[in-house]
Design a protein around this motif. Structure first.
Motif, PDB file in Angstrom:
ATOM      1  N   ASP A 296      -6.900   4.685  -2.005  1.00 19.47           N
ATOM      2  CA  ASP A 296      -6.283   3.441  -1.544  1.00 19.47           C
ATOM      3  C   ASP A 296      -4.965   3.665  -0.812  1.00 19.47           C
ATOM      4  OD1 ASP A 296      -8.352   1.958  -2.694  1.00 19.47           O
ATOM      5  OD2 ASP A 296      -7.356   1.914  -4.645  1.00 19.47           O
ATOM      6  N   ALA A 297      -4.521   4.903  -0.720  1.00 17.74           N
ATOM      7  CA  ALA A 297      -3.254   5.190  -0.054  1.00 17.74           C
ATOM      8  C   ALA A 297      -3.445   5.274   1.457  1.00 17.74           C
ATOM      9  CB  ALA A 297      -2.672   6.495  -0.575  1.00 17.74           C
ATOM     10  N   ARG A 298      -2.386   4.961   2.183  1.00 20.86           N
ATOM     11  CA  ARG A 298      -2.377   5.184   3.623  1.00 20.86           C
ATOM     12  C   ARG A 298      -1.762   6.549   3.875  1.00 20.86           C
ATOM     13  NH1 ARG A 298       1.269   2.336   8.389  1.00 20.86           N
ATOM     14  NH2 ARG A 298       0.301   3.458  10.123  1.00 20.86           N
ATOM     15  N   VAL A 299      -2.497   7.433   4.528  1.00 23.85           N
ATOM     16  CA  VAL A 299      -2.030   8.791   4.798  1.00 23.85           C
ATOM     17  C   VAL A 299      -1.747   8.934   6.290  1.00 23.85           C
ATOM     18  CG1 VAL A 299      -2.570  11.248   4.668  1.00 23.85           C
ATOM     19  CG2 VAL A 299      -3.363   9.704   2.861  1.00 23.85           C
TER      20      VAL A 299
ATOM     21  N   MET B   3       0.841  -1.201   0.000  1.00 25.81           N
ATOM     22  CA  MET B   3       0.000   0.000   0.000  1.00 25.81           C
ATOM     23  C   MET B   3       0.879   1.255   0.000  1.00 25.81           C
ATOM     24  SD  MET B   3      -2.796   1.298   2.839  1.00 25.81           S
ATOM     25  CE  MET B   3      -3.998   0.042   2.416  1.00 25.81           C
ATOM     26  N   THR B   4       0.525   2.216  -0.818  1.00 26.78           N
ATOM     27  CA  THR B   4       1.255   3.479  -0.871  1.00 26.78           C
ATOM     28  C   THR B   4       1.111   4.230   0.450  1.00 26.78           C
ATOM     29  OG1 THR B   4       0.908   3.693  -3.247  1.00 26.78           O
ATOM     30  CG2 THR B   4       1.433   5.699  -2.051  1.00 26.78           C
TER      31      THR B   4
ATOM     32  N   GLY C  14       9.056   4.634   6.073  1.00 32.27           N
ATOM     33  CA  GLY C  14       8.832   3.996   4.778  1.00 32.27           C
ATOM     34  C   GLY C  14       7.872   4.751   3.884  1.00 32.27           C
ATOM     35  N   ALA C  15       7.803   6.072   4.062  1.00 39.63           N
ATOM     36  CA  ALA C  15       6.911   6.879   3.216  1.00 39.63           C
ATOM     37  C   ALA C  15       7.358   6.793   1.759  1.00 39.63           C
ATOM     38  CB  ALA C  15       6.916   8.326   3.673  1.00 39.63           C
ATOM     39  N   ASP C  16       6.383   6.685   0.873  1.00 46.83           N
ATOM     40  CA  ASP C  16       6.669   6.747  -0.561  1.00 46.83           C
ATOM     41  C   ASP C  16       6.831   8.187  -1.016  1.00 46.83           C
ATOM     42  OD1 ASP C  16       6.385   3.865  -1.539  1.00 46.83           O
ATOM     43  OD2 ASP C  16       4.535   4.140  -0.405  1.00 46.83           O
TER      44      ASP C  16
END
Length: 219
Positions: free
Chosen positions: A27-30, A1-2, A67-69
């Motif tokens: 769908d991203a995790r913020v 997951m982003t 681990g942030a994209d």
């Protein structure tokens, strides 16, 4: 997951950006990092201090460790620190107002910038000037501080904030080609402005759009 980490300098930017992420990147995790002392310290000093920049580095370094994209800087008052930190943090960093500044400088030569705090107004004007220069455009910027609006918002009087800001925007609209709202917290007013003779740009939609584009390029 982003995973996207957003660094905020106050709580008022959390909900507008959360709404945009829900629309554009559902769908991203913020993950939100909020430190309201950052903006308070910038406002007290009247400028972006080395100490605030150092704390921003700490938060963005933590985001990298998580681990942030991608990292989103949510505050224009500290946006110029991002230019420095991009050379120190491996994770890509997006400034919430950069895409808005590019759009404004492309839309017209007379640009009105509205803010409720001077520490946001000045870096926003500089950013627009930088983007115009990159495009080879000559612009004239009219600056406007909506006096008392930010204090009303902090005090919980959103109606007073909106009234002060709405009047400032309407008055400015007759003198410019495009209006830029310098703070994320101001964006919620746009739907209530009605019909104006010029476009009014706010940063949450375009800022999150810039995050989405950056992620797609990296894919």
């Amino acid at each position: 997951m982003t995973k996207i980490v957003v660094v905020h300098t106050g709580p008022v930017t959390v909900e507008p950006l959360k709404a945009q992420f829900a629309q554009q990147l559902p769908d991203a995790r913020v993950v939100n990092i909020v430190d309201d002392s950052l903006l308070a310290d910038v406002r007290t000093a009247g400028y972006l201090t080395p100490e605030v920049t150092e704390r921003l580095y700490t938060y963005m370094s933590n985001a990298q460790s998580m681990g942030a994209d991608i990292i989103l800087n949510a505050c224009s008052s500290v946006g110029e620190a991002t230019d420095l930190l991009r050379g120190m943090i491996r994770t890509p960093i997006v400034k919430v107002d950069e895409a808005m500044a590019e759009e404004a400088s492309a839309l017209g030569a007379r640009i009105g910038v509205v803010a409720t705090v001077s520490t946001t107004l000045e870096p926003t004007v500089r950013l627009i000037g930088k983007k115009a220069a990159e495009q080879g455009r000559t612009i004239d910027v009219t600056e406007c501080i909506a006096q008392g609006a930010f204090e009303a918002l902090l005090a919980g009087d959103s109606a007073k904030h909106d009234d002060i800001l709405r009047r400032a925007i309407i008055e400015l609209a007759d003198h410019v080609d495009v209006i830029v709202l310098a703070q994320v917290s101001m964006a919620r007013l746009v739907p209530a402005l009605g019909s104006l003779p010029v476009p009014v740009l706010s940063s949450p939609q375009s800022g999150v759009g810039a995050v989405r584009h950056a992620l797609s390029r990296a894919a």
